[in-house]
Each structure stands twice: as structure tokens, then as C-alpha cells.
Design an enzyme around this catalytic site. Structure first.
Site, PDB file in Angstrom:
ATOM      1  N   ASP A 143       0.843  -1.197   0.000  1.00  0.00           N
ATOM      2  CA  ASP A 143       0.000   0.000   0.000  1.00  0.00           C
ATOM      3  C   ASP A 143       0.872   1.239   0.000  1.00  0.00           C
ATOM      4  OD1 ASP A 143       0.779  -0.701   2.690  1.00  0.00           O
ATOM      5  OD2 ASP A 143      -0.587   0.845   3.415  1.00  0.00           O
ATOM      6  N   GLU A 208       0.001  -0.980   5.811  1.00  0.00           N
ATOM      7  CA  GLU A 208       1.089  -0.433   6.627  1.00  0.00           C
ATOM      8  C   GLU A 208       0.970   1.070   6.800  1.00  0.00           C
ATOM      9  OE1 GLU A 208       4.932   1.298   7.719  1.00  0.00           O
ATOM     10  OE2 GLU A 208       3.818   1.622   5.862  1.00  0.00           O
TER      11      GLU A 208
END
Length: 535
Positions: A143, A208
Site C-alpha cells: 500500500d 502499513e
């Protein structure tokens, strides 16, 4: 040129004096050096040549990954993109002959009820004798932070763009470039017909940048006997950066975090300062007094008890700072301080790095509920909320820090004699992480770095926090090495994030060589012997 892509509180890690290490043959000083492995050395030259010849492919594939806007901060919009990025990577792994699976996120939904993306697990075995080989687990995230051209980017953030030997794009360095590097290492072994020297497991997440929702629960589940992480001997993470722009480093310490809000309310709704100013106890006035009681302009934390648990600097630790390649003047320029104040809180290299890495700090971040727009607005805010955080060091407990901060603000507020309502909340807490730079995992990474760059890496700590590091070590009791491949000026999270081509190329070489250095280590599998921790 443009490369077009397709569209809680964690438990502690012990202090420097009680670093994680184990009393088994692998970790004893006399057997810590690598065994001879001519086959590994013979691999290096063809491997490096292969990497050099594959750069166009790497850039093209990184362009595909960057072209998927896997922004975890906006799940309602971008969850399909995160899943697409996961599936893209899973398919790549399977084309290389690895096993891959998308694990359902144990947390299911985030705090707002939005579904969470899966977690990607993968495994590559080290040839026919893989059961005898050690296993490394490589963590990364797929991400990215939000980005838009109008934020100040010089090019579309989701189109990988090459300028001056730099690859610009959101996620290029944080963390899609490093994540794909592990796959390129595997691919090189396949194409060269060479078995992996160690078993390689991958654990890639998609949250994250938004708190790693579900990852800590997944690590706890997967660390149980017989599960995915139970036979892992070493962990490696490449999700941080060099101290400077030119010299590689290994990171053995991270600070923890305690993030707070303090709110003051004086009435039910905003008031007109002309009509009611001078007649009410204003919340903003109280809040400014509270915030200013936390730290002074020299950087000294004014909260009693904060420094009580900070371990003194040992001679051994102090020597680690002496040879580090760092320039205070360059630091001022890199962080855009030179053109404004041209002054730092510390003047010497050692003092500055210690302030940045091994001592706690307190920073004021902002005030919610206050007028912050352009122009003038004569309003008395009904409620103002100050945001601040402390970066913690080993031996500091976020829960104890919470008590110190709450007691301090309660006392200051009482001394003000204000009738307003005040509330203190700790929003996040995580303990610091400190490892052993002499651990065989670090020594393997150091030898790999030396082979690629021709120089020993600096050993650094970082002021930031990566809680996932602590989670892996706590759950498995195996060592985690932070092996950064990006430069300090990569502008992760900012406009014009980039990944130097040099760092991409050498990063793949370092990670591949690191696997072979791990493969040379003598002794039993640490995950099998589960030896007694040295204290």
C-alpha cells in the site's frame, strides 16, 4: 521518459544490555563467521551481470506496480486497488514457481467498519535439501500514501517517470521497489539455474501506511507451532532509508511512540469574539498554556518523570557513532533549515544523532478545532484539541509515559484555576525496538553490503517507529534486521517520491547476496533449537 503502468500497545524489546541473542552454536562468537562456500562466490558475478542486464525489465514492472493506486488511507475508494496490487504480486510469485496465498485479514474490518485487504503469504524452497536449510522471512508492504499531481508533484504520481537517473512515483521507494526486489532476486536464481541458499518466505501487507490493521493479529496466529512463521530463523525488512544519500547502512534500533490529544472545552458552540470576548474563559487560551508546558524552545521535555527510565550511554554504544558518515551542514540543507534559521538544537554530529535516535523527544503537531483557513475569522472556538507525541527509547513504557503526561497536564490545568473541561487521551502507544548489530543476521547483511558497495555499512538507529519489527521478534523470538536500500532523500510520503536507479540496481544485488551470506552460516536452525536467551 515515462514508464506507463497498468491501471494498541506493543510489548517491549529489551534494552541494549539485554539484546536478543541466543546461546546456540550459530550465535557464539567463535562460530559466528561464515563457513566457506565457493559456490556462493561463483554465483556473485553472473548474478550481478544478470541484474545489470535486467534493469529495463525492473523499471517496466515497477511502473506497473506504481500504476496501481493502492492507497490504504481511503479504503472505500481504493480497497479494490489494494486487492489488485496483492493479486498482481501473487500472480508474479506463482509464475516464478512459488507458493502464494491471500490470507483473510484477521481483523476483518477497520474501526469505521470498512473491509480490510488480505495479507499475502508466499514461500520459495531452497532446492531438494530445503528441509536442512535455514529460512528467512522478508516483510514488505504494497500500500502507499495518498498522492495527487495538484499536491505539488512534477509528474503524475501514479505514472513512474524517469528523470536524471531517478524513478519518480508514489510507492517507488516506499515500498513497492524494495518489495519487488525480492521477486527479482528469486527470478535471477531461476534464470541462472541456481538453487536458493536459504528458504525464502514473504509476508506482504496492504495496510502499513494506515496502522497495519490486522497484521499484529496475523503475526500472533502465524507464529504458533506448525504455522507459517514458526520455522523462520531470520527476518529482513527493507522499509527504511540510509542516513545519507551515498553510504549504505544497517539499522538496529527504532524509537517507540506515545501519541496524545489534550482537549479543552469552554462552551457548546463557537462564539463571536466581539460580542462575547472578555466574558468567558476561552478554551484556546487554556490549551496554549497546556501545550507550552510540555517542552521549551531548546527541546527540553518539561514533563516530570519522562527521562527517569532512559538508559545511560555505554562506551560500546558510543563507539558506534564515531565512524558514521554524517554532516550537520548537509543535514540542515536536506531538511530545508539552512535557508531559514540555519541552526539545529545540537551542534556536533554525535549529539545530534543521539538526540535523533537514542533519547526521547516531544513534538507539538497541531490544534484541531481552531480557525486555520485563509483570511480572518473572529471566533472563539468552543473546543480546542491539541495533538502532540513523544518518541520513546528502550526501557520507556508507553503506559508509564501516559501517566506522567496525564498527571503533568492535570496539575498545570489545576494551577490555571480554569472552570473549563479538560481531557487527556493517549491515541497510540508502541515501545522502542533495539537489536544486536553483531547478530549473525546483521553480519550477513553487512558482508552483502560490503561486496556490492566495497565499503562497510554504517550502523544506525532511527527516530521513527516501525511497530511491525517488534511484533515479529516478540512473537517468534527470532532476529529482525533492517536492511534499507533507499536513500535519505527519496522523499517517501512527500511530493516527488523517487527511487534512484543506482539504489534499485544495487538493492537487488545486496538482497540477493544477503541470502547467500545467510546460507553460509554454520550451526542449527535458531527456530529449531529455541536456545536460552542471553541476559
Amino acid at each position: 521518459s515515462v514508464v506507463q503502468g497498468s491501471s494498541s500497545i506493543l510489548s517491549p524489546i529489551s534494552s541494549y544490555q539485554t539484546l536478543i541473542s541466543y546461546n546456540c552454536p550459530l550465535n557464539k562468537e567463535q562460530t559466528m563467521a561464515s563457513s566457506s562456500s565457493s559456490s556462493s562466490d561463483e554465483f556473485t558475478t553472473p548474478f550481478y551481470n544478470h541484474v545489470d542486464a535486467s534493469v529495463p525489465q525492473y523499471i517496466s514492472e515497477l511502473g506497473e506496480a506504481v500504476g496501481i493506486p493502492s492507497v490504504s488511507a481511503d479504503l472505500p475508494t481504493h480497497l479494490p486497488d489494494i486487492v489488485k496490487m496483492m493479486e498482481w504480486t501473487k500472480a508474479y510469485i506463482e509464475r516464478l514457481g512459488g507458493w502464494a496465498s491471500l490470507m483473510d485479514n484477521p481483523k476483518k474490518v477497520d474501526d469505521n467498519g470498512h473491509p480490510l485487504p488480505p495479507i499475502l503469504l508466499a514461500e520459495f524452497n531452497a532446492g531438494e535439501t530445503f528441509e536442512e536449510k535455514k529460512t528467512v522471512c522478508c516483510y514488505a508492504h504494497l500500500d502507499v500514501q495518498p498522492a495527487a499531481k495538484e499536491d505539488g508533484w512534477d509528474s503524475d504520481p501514479f505514472v513512474l517517470t524517469e528523470r536524471d537517473e531517478k524513478l519518480y512515483g508514489r510507492g517507488s521507494t516506499d515500498d513497492k521497489g524494495p518489495a519487488l526486489s525480492w521477486l527479482w532476486v528469486i527470478q535471477a536464481h531461476r534464470k541462472l539455474g541456481v538453487d536458493l541458499p536459504v528458504n525464502v518466505k514473504l509476508m506482504f501487507e496492504g495496510m502499513e501506511e494506515s496502522g497495519s490493521d490486522g497484521m499484529f493479529e496475523a503475526i500472533a496466529l502465524l507464529s504458533k507451532e506448525g504455522e507459517f512463521l514458526s520455522d523462520v530463523d531470520f527476518f529482513c525488512i527493507s522499509d527504511n532509508y540510509w542516513l545519507g544519500a551515498n553510504k549504505p547502512c544497517l539499522t538496529y534500533g527504532l524509537r517507540g511512540l506515545a501519541y496524545f490529544s489534550v482537549s479543552v472545552q469552554c462552551c457548546e458552540q463557537d462564539l463571536h469574539s466581539g460580542v462575547l470576548g472578555g466574558t468567558v474563559h476561552e478554551a484556546m487560551t487554556d490549551l496554549v498554556r497546556l501545550m507550552s508546558s510540555l517542552i521549551d524552545s531548546s527541546g527540553k521535555i518539561l514533563v516530570p518523570g519522562i527521562m527517569d527510565d532512559v538508559a545511560p550511554v555505554t562506551p560500546e554504544e558510543e563507539t558506534l557513532y564515531e565512524g558514521i558518515d554524517f554532516c550537520c551542514d548537509a543535514y540542515k540543507k536536506e531538511n530545508k533549515v539552512a535557508s531559514v534559521s540555519n541552526k539545529l538544537l545540537k551542534e556536533s554530529k554525535k549529539e545530534l544523532l543521539m538526540a535523533r535516535w537514542r533519547y526521547p523527544t516531544l513534538s507539538l503537531h497541531g490544534i484541531e478545532g481552531a480557525f486555520a483557513g485563509a483570511g480572518a475569522k473572529t471566533v472563539i472556538p468552543a473546543k480546542s484539541i491539541g495533538k502532540f507525541s513523544l518518541r520513546l527509547v528502550p526501557d520507556q513504557d508507553p503506559q508509564r509515559i501516559e501517566k506522567c503526561v496525564t498527571d503533568h497536564l492535570n496539575k498545570v490545568f489545576a494551577d490555571l484555576g480554569s472552570p473549563n473541561k479538560m481531557e487527556v487521551t493517549m491515541l497510540h502507544g508502541a515501545k522502542a525496538w533495539l537489536s544486536d548489530p553483531k547478530h549473525p543476521n546483521f553480519e550477513a547483511a553487512a558482508r552483502a553490503t560490503e561486496k556490492v558497495y566495497g565499503a562497510s555499512p554504517d550502523y544506525t538507529r532511527e527516530g521513527g517507529s516501525i511497530p511491525i519489527t517488534t511484533a515479529f521478534e516478540e512473537a517468534t523470538q527470532m532476529n529482525v534486521c533492517l536492511l534499507p536500500v533507499g536513500a535519505c532523500d527519496d522523499m517517501a510520503h512527500s511530493q516527488n517520491e523517487k527511487y534512484n536507479k543506482r539504489n534499485l540496481i544495487n538493492g537487488v544485488k545486496v538482497l540477493g547476496t544477503y541470502l547467500h551470506e545467510l546460507g553460509k552460516l554454520d550451526g542449527p536452525k535458531p527456530s529449531k533449537c529455541r536456545c536460552v536467551e542471553l541476559t
